[in-house]
Scaffold this motif. Structure first.
Motif, mmCIF file in Angstrom:
data_model
loop_
_atom_site.group_PDB
_atom_site.id
_atom_site.type_symbol
_atom_site.label_atom_id
_atom_site.label_comp_id
_atom_site.label_asym_id
_atom_site.label_seq_id
_atom_site.Cartn_x
_atom_site.Cartn_y
_atom_site.Cartn_z
ATOM 1 N N ALA A 115 8.619 6.114 -16.716
ATOM 2 C CA ALA A 115 7.532 6.957 -16.199
ATOM 3 C C ALA A 115 7.937 7.624 -14.880
ATOM 4 N N SER A 116 7.762 8.946 -14.816
ATOM 5 C CA SER A 116 8.284 9.720 -13.681
ATOM 6 C C SER A 116 7.613 9.353 -12.359
ATOM 7 N N PHE A 117 6.264 9.240 -12.327
ATOM 8 C CA PHE A 117 5.599 8.956 -11.043
ATOM 9 C C PHE A 117 5.928 7.541 -10.555
ATOM 10 N N ILE A 118 6.256 6.663 -11.487
ATOM 11 C CA ILE A 118 6.616 5.294 -11.088
ATOM 12 C C ILE A 118 8.009 5.264 -10.466
ATOM 13 N N GLN A 119 8.905 6.106 -10.977
ATOM 14 C CA GLN A 119 10.221 6.206 -10.339
ATOM 15 C C GLN A 119 10.075 6.714 -8.900
ATOM 16 N N MET A 120 9.150 7.657 -8.689
ATOM 17 C CA MET A 120 8.950 8.187 -7.329
ATOM 18 C C MET A 120 8.413 7.086 -6.410
ATOM 19 N N ALA A 121 7.546 6.228 -6.936
ATOM 20 C CA ALA A 121 7.051 5.103 -6.140
ATOM 21 C C ALA A 121 8.198 4.144 -5.808
ATOM 22 N N GLY A 122 9.138 4.037 -6.718
ATOM 23 C CA GLY A 122 10.307 3.170 -6.492
ATOM 24 C C GLY A 122 11.122 3.609 -5.277
ATOM 25 N N ILE A 123 11.221 4.926 -5.077
ATOM 26 C CA ILE A 123 11.958 5.434 -3.902
ATOM 27 C C ILE A 123 11.264 4.934 -2.633
ATOM 28 N N GLY A 158 0.805 -1.228 0.000
ATOM 29 C CA GLY A 158 0.000 0.000 0.000
ATOM 30 C C GLY A 158 0.832 1.268 0.000
ATOM 31 N N HIS A 159 1.927 1.287 0.785
ATOM 32 C CA HIS A 159 2.693 2.547 0.860
ATOM 33 C C HIS A 159 3.350 2.885 -0.477
ATOM 34 N N ILE A 160 3.597 1.865 -1.306
ATOM 35 C CA ILE A 160 4.189 2.121 -2.638
ATOM 36 C C ILE A 160 3.113 2.699 -3.569
ATOM 37 N N LYS A 161 1.911 2.133 -3.483
ATOM 38 C CA LYS A 161 0.797 2.668 -4.294
ATOM 39 C C LYS A 161 0.497 4.110 -3.884
ATOM 40 N N ASP A 162 0.532 4.365 -2.560
ATOM 41 C CA ASP A 162 0.263 5.730 -2.075
ATOM 42 C C ASP A 162 1.301 6.711 -2.617
ATOM 43 N N ALA A 163 2.560 6.272 -2.651
ATOM 44 C CA ALA A 163 3.625 7.159 -3.154
ATOM 45 C C ALA A 163 3.397 7.466 -4.638
ATOM 46 N N ALA A 164 2.908 6.479 -5.389
ATOM 47 C CA ALA A 164 2.618 6.723 -6.819
ATOM 48 C C ALA A 164 1.478 7.724 -6.959
ATOM 49 N N SER A 165 0.428 7.549 -6.129
ATOM 50 C CA SER A 165 -0.712 8.483 -6.189
ATOM 51 C C SER A 165 -0.258 9.892 -5.839
ATOM 52 N N ALA A 166 0.566 9.998 -4.788
ATOM 53 C CA ALA A 166 1.046 11.322 -4.371
ATOM 54 C C ALA A 166 1.877 11.948 -5.484
ATOM 55 N N ALA A 167 2.699 11.135 -6.142
ATOM 56 C CA ALA A 167 3.539 11.671 -7.220
ATOM 57 C C ALA A 167 2.673 12.142 -8.394
ATOM 58 N N LEU A 168 1.598 11.431 -8.662
ATOM 59 C CA LEU A 168 0.669 11.873 -9.714
ATOM 60 C C LEU A 168 0.051 13.215 -9.331
ATOM 61 N N ALA A 169 -0.379 13.309 -8.041
ATOM 62 C CA ALA A 169 -0.988 14.554 -7.568
ATOM 63 C C ALA A 169 0.007 15.710 -7.662
#
Ligand code: PLP
Length: 390
Positions: free
Chosen positions: A270-278, A47-58
């Motif tokens: 994809a940029s937001f996916i890289q942010m989820a990777g962090i 979940g925390h990885i999905k949340d990071a992707a959502s936040a990066a999209l926002a």
């Protein structure tokens, strides 16, 4: 249709995707199929990885980024690889790609010329050989045998090096055998690579799916950082296969070449996916540990059940989530056995030969599936083998 380029005849494929398509076609006709063919965790991304992707999209991480990857993501990967391998890694050495697979493609395109030879594991991940042949290189298989716990013979490695050899590919923990190279195997690779001035592509995508001991990279050895490309990624460790996020860690001088290939092929990841990777690398690791507990239990169950079948011998895999049993079915190739198991028993597995000639006589079963499905699949395999053995 006009002709396709002649080189397309040299490009292979990964039969897991073909078997999956065949299995899905049977399902579309109403058959119930047990899937033991596909190499992806059956767990959901944390979940925390999905949340990071959502936040990066926002936050509008929705634009092109640098071809090599966003700096904060490259820095996080550099820290992670430095920590897990015990070597200094700079963000400049990191190239982030959509999945780890492009690192295989880009590395081979960058370092293998016409007629150059590449030593690679047989059985092994089929994409190595496919791309080597595609670029006009020559794949030189290094046999991995069950007798040697699916580790290469160092003398054989030395014998197969010629003055045309440019690259050695290793993969530990290994797909499809679950084999793990020992520190002395890595020493042998390093010795040969240094002596003949070779590149090494070290595919470490299963580095966190290891059941005993600690992962070691050949890049840790003296003189190896300057000639090794470490491949790793998020697909297996963080159950992120569909996100497409992977990376290579290479000598700084090779990175601009890999990056230029990426500019030509995909522009960037994809940029937001890289942010989820962090978030995956720096957030809680408990989901990874929990997944490993499940895989460990299944590995034992699958190996025990296979070894209880007549004419089947399976080693306990040291890493990854594959069992690679030898199966004794007189008069049938492993492809014929795998086809019959799918068509007649409704259980999808891969023939050992999908991974090279040395895979004859073996099957690959993925245990990235629930205990219930594995139980059903093994029952069907047992019945199918009994029927085929006559
Ligand atoms: N290397 C090996 C040995 C693999 O088994 C796989 C995936 O199956 C990959 C690389 C590619 O991983 P990704 O899905 O991140 O492209």
């Amino acid at each position: 249709m006009p002709q396709v380029a002649a080189r397309m005849a040299r490009l292979g494929t990964e039969s897991a995707f073909e078997v999956l398509a065949k299995a899905r076609a049977l399902e579309a006709k109403g058959r119930r199929i047990v899937h033991l063919e596909i190499g992806e965790p059956d767990f959901e991304t944390a979940g925390h990885i999905k949340d990071a992707a959502s936040a990066a999209l926002a936050e509008n991480y929705t634009h092109y980024g640098p071809s090599g990857g966003l700096l904060p993501a490259r820095e996080a990967i550099a820290r992670y690889v430095a920590r897990t391998r015990g070597i200094p890694v700079d963000a400049e050495q990191v190239v982030i790609t959509p999945g780890a697979k492009p690192i295989i493609f880009f590395t081979i395109l960058a370092v293998v010329g016409e007629g150059d030879e590449v030593l690679l594991p047989d059985p092994g991940f089929p994409i190595y050989e496919s791309v080597v042949e595609y670029v006009g290189g020559k794949a030189v298989p290094l046999p991995l045998t069950q007798e040697r716990e699916f580790r290469f013979d160092p003398d054989e490695l030395r014998r197969r090096v010629t003055d045309r050899t440019r690259l050695i590919v290793i993969n530990s923990p290994q797909n499809p055998t679950g084999g793990v190279l020992t520190p002395s195997d890595l020493e042998a690779v390093a010795e040969v690579a240094r002596e003949h001035d070779l590149w090494v592509l070290s595919d470490e995508i299963y580095s966190r799916l290891l059941y005993e001991g600690e992962h070691h990279s050949v890049a840790e050895l003296p003189g190896m950082a300057e000639r090794t490309i470490i491949l790793d990624g998020f697909s297996k460790t963080y159950a992120m296969t569909g996100w497409r996020l992977g990376y290579g860690v290479a000598p700084a001088a090779l990175v601009p070449h890999l990056t230029r290939l990426q500019t030509n092929a995909t522009s960037c990841t994809a940029s937001f996916i890289q942010m989820a990777g962090i978030a995956a690398l720096e957030g809680p690791q408990t989901p990874v540990d929990e997944m490993l507990v499940h895989f460990r239990g299944r590995r034992q169950m699958v190996t025990d059940r296979l070894n209880a079948m007549a004419g089947v011998h399976c080693l306990l895999p040291g890493g990854a989530f594959y069992a690679f049993p030898r199966i004794d079915v007189p008069g049938k190739t492993s492809k014929q056995v795998a086809d019959s198991l799918l068509e007649d028993e409704g259980v999808a597995v891969l023939a050992g030969t999908a991974f090279g000639a040395q895979g004859e006589g073996f099957l690959r079963l993925s245990f990235a599936n629930s205990l219930e499905e594995l139980d059903e699949g093994l029952t069907r395999i047992g019945a199918g083998l009994k029927r085929l053995q006559g």
